[in-house]
Design an enzyme around this catalytic site. Structure first.
Site, PDB file in Angstrom:
ATOM      1  N   ASP A 240     -31.682  -4.207 -25.222  1.00  0.00           N
ATOM      2  CA  ASP A 240     -32.377  -4.097 -23.941  1.00  0.00           C
ATOM      3  C   ASP A 240     -33.350  -2.913 -23.998  1.00  0.00           C
ATOM      4  OD1 ASP A 240     -33.201  -3.935 -21.307  1.00  0.00           O
ATOM      5  OD2 ASP A 240     -31.188  -4.012 -20.454  1.00  0.00           O
ATOM      6  N   GLY A 266     -30.633  -9.069 -24.991  1.00  0.00           N
ATOM      7  CA  GLY A 266     -31.615  -8.269 -24.294  1.00  0.00           C
ATOM      8  C   GLY A 266     -31.170  -7.938 -22.879  1.00  0.00           C
ATOM      9  N   HIS A 267     -32.152  -7.890 -21.965  1.00  0.00           N
ATOM     10  CA  HIS A 267     -31.888  -7.436 -20.601  1.00  0.00           C
ATOM     11  C   HIS A 267     -31.055  -8.441 -19.810  1.00  0.00           C
ATOM     12  CE1 HIS A 267     -32.566  -4.968 -17.085  1.00  0.00           C
ATOM     13  NE2 HIS A 267     -33.121  -5.965 -16.432  1.00  0.00           N
ATOM     14  N   PHE A 268     -31.353  -9.719 -19.964  1.00  0.00           N
ATOM     15  CA  PHE A 268     -30.640 -10.765 -19.228  1.00  0.00           C
ATOM     16  C   PHE A 268     -29.595 -11.410 -20.144  1.00  0.00           C
ATOM     17  CE2 PHE A 268     -34.344 -10.427 -16.417  1.00  0.00           C
ATOM     18  CZ  PHE A 268     -33.713 -10.408 -15.191  1.00  0.00           C
TER      19      PHE A 268
END
Length: 292
Positions: A240, A266-268
């Site tokens: 992320d 990653g972020h999601f």
């Protein structure tokens, strides 16, 4: 209708429509799911389905996001304090007395305000890129913090975070090549549709500016961790570049007994590692229940 089926509701809070997803038997342990930017409760759709057989799940859309009301910046004070107030009133409206919180991105300063104000209600914390330490900030934040100091001079650069390219990047960056095909395109398309609504840019700019005041709350959040030692599960994408993995590791200073998982995501992370995260949650919350 089965309790495991997701229901879609709207509550009136302070005269505003607050949309929320709900599934599971309310008599079972409750998990409150708090989303981040630029998403909505839609990010939890598959997690809700995966856990509803054993848990009661509630996932609201913050004001200005998803299916909740989006008053203009002249009609509503877009601040994290105010979003917390709305969430607190929804909790009261639903009669939630004790619950775990799942915090992601914007959901972290909201959820941690709730937790630190009334620690006795919180059964556990699950953090997926839900930051509470300055170590978690990456270069992604440089222009946002510059905007906090001088809005006019930095607004054009910050507006790049509202573009379709950036929205898609938030979903795909840091995702291994063999997991990219797990990300449904409607995820970022739905988020982008929310950002593209007339007046939503002003809403998001105001929240970008207000984010700086969340950092003032970090000492209180960290003191809450040290004093109350809430059970913690971290399921964080180690790739992320919005909230970096150092932010996950920082929790260990105050919550050394927490359970930490840095995923190749990653972020999601829910989009690509939802099954793993659901499994970690089921095991983790099950152990917390066994200790009570």
């Amino acid at each position: 209708m089965s309790d495991t089926v997701t229901r879609y509701h709207t509550a009136t809070i302070d005269g505003l429509d607050v949309f929320y997803r709900e599934a599971g038997d309310p008599a079972r342990p409750t998990l409150l799911l708090l989303h981040g930017f630029p998403s909505s409760s839609h990010m939890f759709r598959e997690l809700i389905a995966a856990l509803a057989d054993e848990y009661h799940l509630v996932a609201p859309d913050h004001i200005g996001f998803g299916q909740s009301a989006m008053p203009s910046v002249n009609q509503f004070t877009y601040s994290f304090d105010r979003l917390t107030e709305i969430t607190e009133k929804l909790i009261e409206h639903l009669g939630l007395e004790r619950f775990a919180i799942y915090i992601h991105d914007y959901g972290a300063p909201i959820g941690l305000r709730i937790a630190s104000a009334r620690p006795e209600r919180i059964t556990a914390i699950i953090s997926q890129s839900g930051n509470a330490y300055t170590e978690g900030f990456t270069p992604f934040w440089d222009r946002l913090f510059a905007h906090a100091q001088d809005r006019a001079a930095n607004e054009d650069e910050v507006r790049e975070y509202f573009t379709p390219e950036t929205t898609r990047w938030q979903y795909t960056h840091g995702v291994p090549a063999d997991r990219l095909d797990r990300i449904a395109p409607e995820t970022w398309q739905l988020d982008q549709a929310g950002l593209d609504r007339k007046g939503n840019d002003a809403v998001q700019l105001q929240l970008f500016w207000d984010y700086q005041f969340n950092l003032d709350g970090y000492p209180a959040f960290q003191e809450y961790f040290r004093t109350h030692q809430p059970p913690l599960l971290v399921t964080w994408g180690r790739n992320d570049e919005i909230f970096g993995a150092a932010g996950a590791e920082a929790f260990k200073r105050d919550l050394p007994d927490g359970e930490y998982h840095l995923l190749d995501a990653g972020h999601f992370a829910l989009e690509t590692h939802g099954d793993e995260i659901a499994g970690y949650i089921r095991d983790f919350l099950g152990r917390q229940e066994a200790l009570r």
